[in-house]
Write an enzyme that holds these catalytic residues in place. Structure first.
Site, mmCIF file in Angstrom:
data_model
loop_
_atom_site.group_PDB
_atom_site.id
_atom_site.type_symbol
_atom_site.label_atom_id
_atom_site.label_comp_id
_atom_site.label_asym_id
_atom_site.label_seq_id
_atom_site.Cartn_x
_atom_site.Cartn_y
_atom_site.Cartn_z
ATOM 1 N N CYS A 2 96.587 1.109 11.959
ATOM 2 C CA CYS A 2 96.469 -0.326 12.217
ATOM 3 C C CYS A 2 95.114 -0.825 11.722
ATOM 4 O O CYS A 2 94.203 -0.052 11.450
ATOM 5 C CB CYS A 2 96.599 -0.604 13.709
ATOM 6 S SG CYS A 2 98.139 -0.010 14.432
ATOM 7 N N ARG A 27 96.841 -2.182 6.162
ATOM 8 C CA ARG A 27 96.886 -1.067 7.116
ATOM 9 C C ARG A 27 98.065 -1.175 8.077
ATOM 10 O O ARG A 27 98.335 -0.239 8.838
ATOM 11 C CB ARG A 27 95.580 -1.009 7.908
ATOM 12 C CG ARG A 27 94.358 -0.708 7.070
ATOM 13 C CD ARG A 27 93.123 -0.635 7.942
ATOM 14 N NE ARG A 27 93.189 0.497 8.837
ATOM 15 C CZ ARG A 27 92.658 1.698 8.601
ATOM 16 N NH1 ARG A 27 92.047 1.910 7.465
ATOM 17 N NH2 ARG A 27 92.741 2.669 9.485
ATOM 18 N N TRP A 74 100.623 -1.449 12.700
ATOM 19 C CA TRP A 74 101.647 -0.570 12.139
ATOM 20 C C TRP A 74 102.261 0.155 13.329
ATOM 21 O O TRP A 74 101.604 0.954 13.995
ATOM 22 C CB TRP A 74 101.036 0.425 11.156
ATOM 23 C CG TRP A 74 102.053 1.218 10.397
ATOM 24 C CD1 TRP A 74 102.673 0.863 9.246
ATOM 25 C CD2 TRP A 74 102.555 2.528 10.740
ATOM 26 N NE1 TRP A 74 103.538 1.858 8.844
ATOM 27 C CE2 TRP A 74 103.491 2.883 9.743
ATOM 28 C CE3 TRP A 74 102.323 3.404 11.790
ATOM 29 C CZ2 TRP A 74 104.168 4.092 9.767
ATOM 30 C CZ3 TRP A 74 103.001 4.611 11.823
ATOM 31 C CH2 TRP A 74 103.911 4.941 10.809
ATOM 32 N N ASN A 100 93.688 1.512 17.303
ATOM 33 C CA ASN A 100 94.225 2.125 16.093
ATOM 34 C C ASN A 100 94.397 3.604 16.364
ATOM 35 O O ASN A 100 93.423 4.302 16.638
ATOM 36 C CB ASN A 100 93.280 1.909 14.906
ATOM 37 C CG ASN A 100 93.708 2.683 13.666
ATOM 38 O OD1 ASN A 100 94.892 2.929 13.465
ATOM 39 N ND2 ASN A 100 92.749 3.071 12.847
ATOM 40 N N GLY A 101 95.641 4.089 16.320
ATOM 41 C CA GLY A 101 95.871 5.506 16.552
ATOM 42 C C GLY A 101 97.086 5.744 17.432
ATOM 43 O O GLY A 101 97.942 4.871 17.595
ATOM 44 N N GLU A 484 104.587 11.612 -9.224
ATOM 45 C CA GLU A 484 103.866 10.394 -8.887
ATOM 46 C C GLU A 484 104.615 9.151 -9.337
ATOM 47 O O GLU A 484 104.668 8.144 -8.621
ATOM 48 C CB GLU A 484 102.458 10.432 -9.500
ATOM 49 C CG GLU A 484 101.632 9.173 -9.328
ATOM 50 C CD GLU A 484 101.331 8.825 -7.878
ATOM 51 O OE1 GLU A 484 100.869 7.692 -7.642
ATOM 52 O OE2 GLU A 484 101.554 9.666 -6.982
ATOM 53 N N LYS A 488 105.874 6.163 -6.809
ATOM 54 C CA LYS A 488 105.536 4.748 -6.951
ATOM 55 C C LYS A 488 106.789 3.890 -6.886
ATOM 56 O O LYS A 488 106.801 2.836 -6.250
ATOM 57 C CB LYS A 488 104.793 4.503 -8.267
ATOM 58 C CG LYS A 488 103.367 4.933 -8.267
ATOM 59 C CD LYS A 488 102.532 4.087 -7.311
ATOM 60 C CE LYS A 488 101.330 4.848 -6.789
ATOM 61 N NZ LYS A 488 101.608 5.851 -5.779
ATOM 62 N N GLU A 491 108.104 3.838 -3.282
ATOM 63 C CA GLU A 491 107.232 3.119 -2.363
ATOM 64 C C GLU A 491 107.433 1.611 -2.412
ATOM 65 O O GLU A 491 107.482 0.952 -1.375
ATOM 66 C CB GLU A 491 105.758 3.424 -2.674
ATOM 67 C CG GLU A 491 105.275 4.783 -2.225
ATOM 68 C CD GLU A 491 103.828 5.001 -2.575
ATOM 69 O OE1 GLU A 491 103.078 5.466 -1.704
ATOM 70 O OE2 GLU A 491 103.422 4.703 -3.722
ATOM 71 N N HIS A 507 118.761 23.425 -12.245
ATOM 72 C CA HIS A 507 118.926 24.110 -10.964
ATOM 73 C C HIS A 507 119.350 23.138 -9.860
ATOM 74 O O HIS A 507 119.060 23.376 -8.684
ATOM 75 C CB HIS A 507 117.629 24.831 -10.580
ATOM 76 C CG HIS A 507 117.286 25.949 -11.502
ATOM 77 N ND1 HIS A 507 117.748 27.238 -11.322
ATOM 78 C CD2 HIS A 507 116.542 25.969 -12.645
ATOM 79 C CE1 HIS A 507 117.301 28.001 -12.301
ATOM 80 N NE2 HIS A 507 116.559 27.259 -13.114
ATOM 81 N N LYS A 606 98.214 1.706 4.368
ATOM 82 C CA LYS A 606 97.307 2.261 3.365
ATOM 83 C C LYS A 606 96.684 3.583 3.806
ATOM 84 O O LYS A 606 96.695 4.558 3.071
ATOM 85 C CB LYS A 606 96.202 1.245 3.066
ATOM 86 C CG LYS A 606 95.256 1.673 1.958
ATOM 87 C CD LYS A 606 95.963 1.735 0.627
ATOM 88 C CE LYS A 606 95.047 2.157 -0.494
ATOM 89 N NZ LYS A 606 95.779 2.327 -1.755
#
Length: 611
Positions: A2, A27, A74, A100-101, A484, A488, A491, A507, A606
């Site tokens: 958060c 965040r 969040w 936050n946590g 990557e 992207k 996401e 495979h 983030k």
């Protein structure tokens, strides 16, 4: 994960706090809220959804005062709703908390408090903290003592800001795992979970350590440890340009940060490579040249996009320094009983320096006697303070949730580390190192060249954005870039995508390929080029739609692939940083065409500061 921010001073408190939330919304954006103190009373405004919803509430029901705290959420415990939005209050509404946590033992604490008569109004773990502070105050403790005692009784990674109507004129901040920064000003002070929230107001910042409690008033900051003993106020000057945290005319932060990669790479290289001498200098650190010289192996630990950078780093270090390298997830490292010896170099890759799993792994490695080096973007973050050495990436603030420029600078930092190890171990000659240094020096210009193809990539996105699945293939040092690229796309566009080493296609993944499946193939002219061409042929034989990224001047794939994107020919160790740019742009434009929120994709934040 958060975002939290607090301010006490002469400025318009609401404007400062809302602006801080705007810069922290990456965040978390499930809900938002603000608490402002005026004439001994606390007024709270909260709402579900993104910050703009809170701004609408504040336009209808404005608040003003002399200090306050604010939060963007969040969600972990409790659905996103106005009821569960921070700030949270105690039974009397005198104590107000933002957090936050995660309070891992909140159920046990909640039951205990409820049995003592405390009444709960939300589904969150955070509300427990407000009631714990209330109970401590009733026992005669001061506000800061109450906050400290409560912090010691909870488990998990946490940081909190607390205000009380009964103790006016102060904000109490406490950290145990989740990041917290105090910003120092004249006749005013700030506190936040991340630098961008307060960077436009001050560059003089204090990074709290675990267990520390800060009492913040208008003209002073008092810092104490977990037992209440005084701690020195060691501030650091942050060199980031506040303009880097602005969109600067770009539609989204992500697009701006993609285009900032040449600048970020130049800044990361500045002062570390010397073209005339062909040398690399990582700067001062506790690790000695002998530590690098005697390292018999390396373990690179990271999460998410940083883990993909770590995979590229494995190829670089093994090729140049000739020592074996393992790559591990931060979330797995400390649970697998890693074998650590005195000559094992540990490298931790983290943009924020506060990623909970990576920090936990760092502490585990140190406890086992490992030499620890961090690659990090944030000066003063926990990873940088707990490591024996740091290679800072100078990407500047990265606001878009999907990492771009931070990833590019991590690749560069890992290349520099590989060259440094190679020099210390005598694995490369001076001439060989000079050649690598020259390749790095050319990289920013090569990426600038790729960025000029954005129009071509945008046109390609218009052909592909209706697809429901993608496959990304690469070989050798470029297969992590396939991972990557797929990440992207997942996401920010919510399209299912998988990245694979191309040799693994037969495979399993080949069963998915049909005329509806776009396959992105990384097929530059390198030692495995012919094998990549064979993989492309296999995809085409099954009617797959091939998008090939290949070297400029190579026309061989024009007739084999459905679409080609040409990138500058370069040495294979810098190619990953070049190839990832068109993949970032492709994901961006596909997400845009699908109407997705590029900078704030759903369910993501983030900085992952909880396990």
């Amino acid at each position: 994960m958060c975002g939290i921010v607090g301010y006490i001073g002469p400025k318009n408190v609401t404007e400062v706090l809302v602006d801080g939330l705007r810069r922290l919304e990456y965040r978390g954006y499930d809900s938002a809220g603000i608490a402002v103190v005026r004439d001994g009373s606390i007024e709270i405004r909260r709402c579900a959804g993104k910050l703009r919803n809170l701004e609408q509430v504040l336009s209808r029901q404005p608040v003003s005062g002399s200090y306050g705290i604010a939060h963007t959420r969040w969600a972990t415990h409790g659905r996103p709703s106005e009821e569960n939005a921070h700030p949270h209050r105690d039974c009397s509404s005198s104590v107000v908390v933002i957090h936050n946590g995660i309070i891992e033992n909140y159920l046990h604490l909640k039951r205990s408090l409820a049995s003592s008569g405390h009444r709960f109004a939300t589904e969150t773990d955070t509300e427990v903290y407000a009631h714990m502070v209330e109970a401590n105050l009733r026992s005669g403790l001061t506000l800061e003592e109450s906050v400290r005692m409560a912090l010691g009784e909870i488990t998990g990674s946490n940081s909190v800001l607390v205000i009380s109507a009964e103790t006016p004129g102060k904000i109490v901040a406490a950290r145990n795992g989740s990041p917290l920064i105090v910003g120092l000003g004249r006749d005013e002070n700030y506190v936040a979970s991340d630098i961008p929230a307060i960077l436009q107001h001050t560059r003089d910042m204090v990074f709290l350590d675990d267990g520390e409690v800060a009492v913040i008033t208008r003209d002073n900051v008092l810092l104490t440890d977990s037992k209440g003993g005084p701690r020195p106020l060691r501030s650091q000057s942050i060199s980031w340009d506040p303009l880097l945290a602005e969109k600067g005319g770009y539609r989204h932060f992500m697009l701006k940060e993609i285009h900032e990669q040449p600048r970020a790479i130049r800044d990361t290289l500045y002062g570390r490579i010397w073209l005339d001498r062909g040398t690399v200098d990582l700067g001062p650190m506790e690790l000695s040249e002998k530590d690098f010289q005697t390292a018999s192996r390396a373990i690179i630990v990271a999460c998410g996009t940083s883990w993909h950078a770590a995979l590229v780093g494995k190829f670089m270090i093994e090729r140049l320094a000739r020592i074996p390298v393992e790559v591990d997830y931060g979330s797995e490292y400390r649970y697998r009983k890693a074998v650590v010896t005195q000559d094992t170099l540990h490298v931790f890759v983290t943009q924020s320096g506060e990623t909970a799993d990576t920090i936990a792994a760092l502490r585990e490695a140190k406890a086992l006697g490992a030499k620890c080096l961090s690659i990090c973007n944030v000066v003063g973050s926990m990873a940088t303070r707990e490591s024996h050495g740091v290679i800072y990436t100078h990407a500047g603030p990265e606001i878009g949730v999907a990492s771009t420029k931070a990833f590019a600078t991590q690749l560069v930092a890992l290349y520099l580390l590989a060259l440094h190890l190679a020099r210390c171990r005598g694995a490369l000659s001076e001439e060989e190192i000079r050649s690598h240094v020259q390749s790095l020096a050319h990289l920013p210009a090569q990426i600038e060249h790729v960025l000029k193809t954005e129009g071509e990539i945008e046109a390609l996105a218009k052909r592909l954005f209706h697809a429901t699945d993608f496959l990304y293939l690469g070989r050798g040092i470029n297969y992590p870039i396939a991972l990557e690229g797929a990440l992207k796309l997942k996401e920010i566009s919510y399209i299912h995508a998988e990245g694979y080493p191309a040799g693994e296609m037969k495979h399993g993944p080949i069963a998915l390929i049909d005329e509806h499946m776009p396959v992105v193939a990384l097929a530059v002219r390198d030692s495995v080029y012919e094998k990549m061409v064979s993989n492309i042929e296999e995809v085409k034989a099954r009617l797959g739609v091939v998008i090939a990224l290949t070297s400029e001047g190579n026309s061989e794939l024009d007739g084999k692939a459905d679409h080609t994107i040409k990138v500058p020919a370069a040495s294979d160790l810098v190619t990953p940083a070049i190839l990832v740019v068109p993949l970032q742009l492709l994901a961006y434009h596909i997400a845009l065409l699908r109407g997705c929120d590029v900078d704030q994709p759903r369910n993501l934040a983030k900085s992952v500061t909880v396990e």
